[in-house]
Write an enzyme that holds these catalytic residues in place. Structure first.
Site, PDB file in Angstrom:
ATOM      1  N   HIS A  71       0.812  -1.240   0.055  1.00 64.86           N
ATOM      2  CA  HIS A  71      -0.045   0.103   0.012  1.00 64.86           C
ATOM      3  C   HIS A  71       0.966   1.348   0.069  1.00 64.86           C
ATOM      4  O   HIS A  71       0.280   2.469  -0.308  1.00 64.86           O
ATOM      5  CB  HIS A  71      -1.168  -0.189   1.057  1.00 64.86           C
ATOM      6  N   ASP A 127      -0.298  -7.611   1.612  1.00 67.47           N
ATOM      7  CA  ASP A 127       0.239  -6.478   1.528  1.00 67.47           C
ATOM      8  C   ASP A 127       1.593  -6.271   1.826  1.00 67.47           C
ATOM      9  O   ASP A 127       2.200  -5.793   2.582  1.00 67.47           O
ATOM     10  CB  ASP A 127      -0.652  -5.502   2.820  1.00 67.47           C
ATOM     11  N   SER A 159       4.268   2.459   8.319  1.00 68.67           N
ATOM     12  CA  SER A 159       3.574   1.263   7.340  1.00 68.67           C
ATOM     13  C   SER A 159       4.953   0.824   6.758  1.00 68.67           C
ATOM     14  O   SER A 159       5.709   1.489   6.229  1.00 68.67           O
ATOM     15  CB  SER A 159       2.894   1.944   6.397  1.00 68.67           C
TER      16      SER A 159
END
Length: 328
Positions: free
Chosen positions: A78, A127, A232
Site C-alpha cells: 500500500h 500487503d 507502514s
C-alpha cells in the site's frame, strides 16, 4: 594449451560468489552489533536496528521497510499506489535520525518495485512489496539485513516482539525533530482474540474488519502504544533461536493505539514462495530446534547451519582442483 587452466581460475571467484552471495545475507542477518532492549523505551540507539530503512518520495519519508539482501528491501504494497515515475523514490539506510542521518547513513535510488499481485487495497491480504535498489549496499554494523522466516517458524501468541519506525507518535502529533527512530515492544495476539477485539465497539455503518490468514496482530487491548502513520511497511521482529527474524510487515490498523484495535501486520512466512520466486538466492531462517528460545542477544554468533553454503563452495573448489589437475 594452458588456456583452459586460466579460464578455470577466472571462473573460480565467480562460482564461489554465486554459491555464497545468498549465504552472505543469511550469515549477517538478524545480528545487530548494538544492544539495548529496554521495555517501554522509545528512542532507538544507533545501529540497534540496522535493517530498518526509510523509503522516501521526493526526499520525504513516507514508509518504512527492512533490508533483507544487498539489493532488496521488504515493505508494504500500500506504500506504492503509483510507480510510473520510479525516479522520485529513494531508500535511506543506516540512519537513526531522519533530519540528521549522520556519517553512517546511505541514500540509494530505487530500481524497481514489485508489489504482490494478489494485493487488492487497504486492509486486504498480500500487503507486501519488494523494492530493488539500483546498487548493492555493503554491510556495516549500521546496515545489516534482517532474517526472514520460512513456514516452519511459529510465532506464538504472547511472544514479545519489537516494532520500529519514524512514524507519528499519535494520531494528532508528528514525530518531533530530529525525528529519531522509535522502538516499541509489543506482544503477539492470536487471530481469534484479535477478531474479537475488532468486533467490539464497531460502528454499525462500517464494515467489520476481519483478520485474514496471512495477517498477524500485535499490541495491547487497552491501546496506548502502537505503530502509526509513517510506520507502514516497517518490520515487526522477534528473537528466534538467537537471531532477529521478521514476523510481520506493518500493514494497517483502525486509528493508532486505540482501545481494542491492535496493530495488524502481514505474516512474512505466508508469502515465502512469492519472495523466493523474485529473490531465488535469498535464504530463509528455519527452526534450529524443537522449541524456540528467547535469549540475551549479547555475544551472538552465526548459526551452525549457516555454514552449509560454505560446504558447497568447498565442493566447487575440489571439483575445479580435479579439473585443473586433469588439464595439467
Amino acid at each position: 594449451m594452458r588456456q583452459p587452466h586460466i579460464t578455470a581460475l577466472l571462473l573460480l571467484p565467480l562460482l564461489l560468489r554465486s554459491g555464497t552471495e545468498g549465504a552472505e545475507a543469511m550469515r549477517a542477518c538478524g545480528h545487530p552489533r548494538m544492544f539495548n532492549r529496554m521495555v517501554g523505551g522509545e528512542d532507538a540507539l544507533e545501529g540497534e536496528w540496522p535493517w530498518q530503512v526509510s523509503i522516501q518520495r521526493n526526499g520525504a519519508h513516507f514508509c518504512g521497510g527492512s533490508l533483507i539482501a544487498p539489493t532488496w528491501v521488504l515493505t508494504a504494497a500500500h506504500c506504492f499506489s503509483n510507480t510510473s515515475d520510479i525516479s522520485i523514490y529513494q531508500v535511506l539506510l543506516g540512519a537513526l535520525k531522519l533530519q540528521q542521518p549522520g556519517p553512517h547513513a546511505l541514500y540509494v535510488p530505487v530500481k524497481r518495485v514489485k508489489s504482490h499481485p494478489e494485493y487488492q487495497g487497504m486492509a486486504s491480504s498480500a500487503d507486501v512489496a519488494l523494492v530493488e535498489l539500483q546498487v548493492p549496499v555493503t554491510f556495516t554494523k549500521y546496515i545489516l539485513p534482517v532474517c526472514l522466516p520460512d513456514p516452519s517458524v511459529v510465532f506464538k501468541s504472547g511472544m514479545n516482539c519489537w516494532v520500529t519506525g519514524w512514524g507519528s507518535p499519535s494520531e494528532q502529533d508528528r514525530l518531533p525533530n530530529p525525528r529519531i527512530l522509535q522502538k516499541l515492544a509489543v506482544p503477539l495476539i492470536d487471530t481469534p482474540k484479535c477478531n474479537l477485539l475488532y468486533s467490539k465497539d464497531a460502528e454499525a455503518d462500517i464494515q467489520l474488519k476481519t483478520i485474514k490468514d496471512d495477517m498477524l496482530c500485535a499490541g495491547f487491548a487497552e491501546g496506548k502504544k502502537d505503530a502509526c502513520k509513517g510506520d507502514s511497511g516497517g518490520p515487526l521482529v522477534c528473537l528466534v533461536d538467537q537471531s532477529w527474524v521478521q514476523a510481520g510487515v506493518i500493514s494497517w490498523g483502525e486509528g493508532c493505539a486505540r482501545r481494542n484495535r491492535p496493530g495488524v501486520y502481514i505474516r512474512v512466512a505466508s508469502h515465502y514462495q512469492w519472495i523466493h520466486q523474485i529473490i531465488p538466492e535469498l535464504q530463509f531462517q528455519g527452526r534450529a530446534g524443537s522449541q524456540q528460545q528467547q535469549r540475551d542477544p549479547r555475544g551472538w554468533q552465526p548459526l551452525a547451519e549457516n555454514s552449509a553454503p560454505c560446504l558447497a563452495a568447498h565442493a566447487v573448489l575440489l571439483a575445479l582442483g580435479a579439473l585443473m589437475l586433469g588439464i595439467l
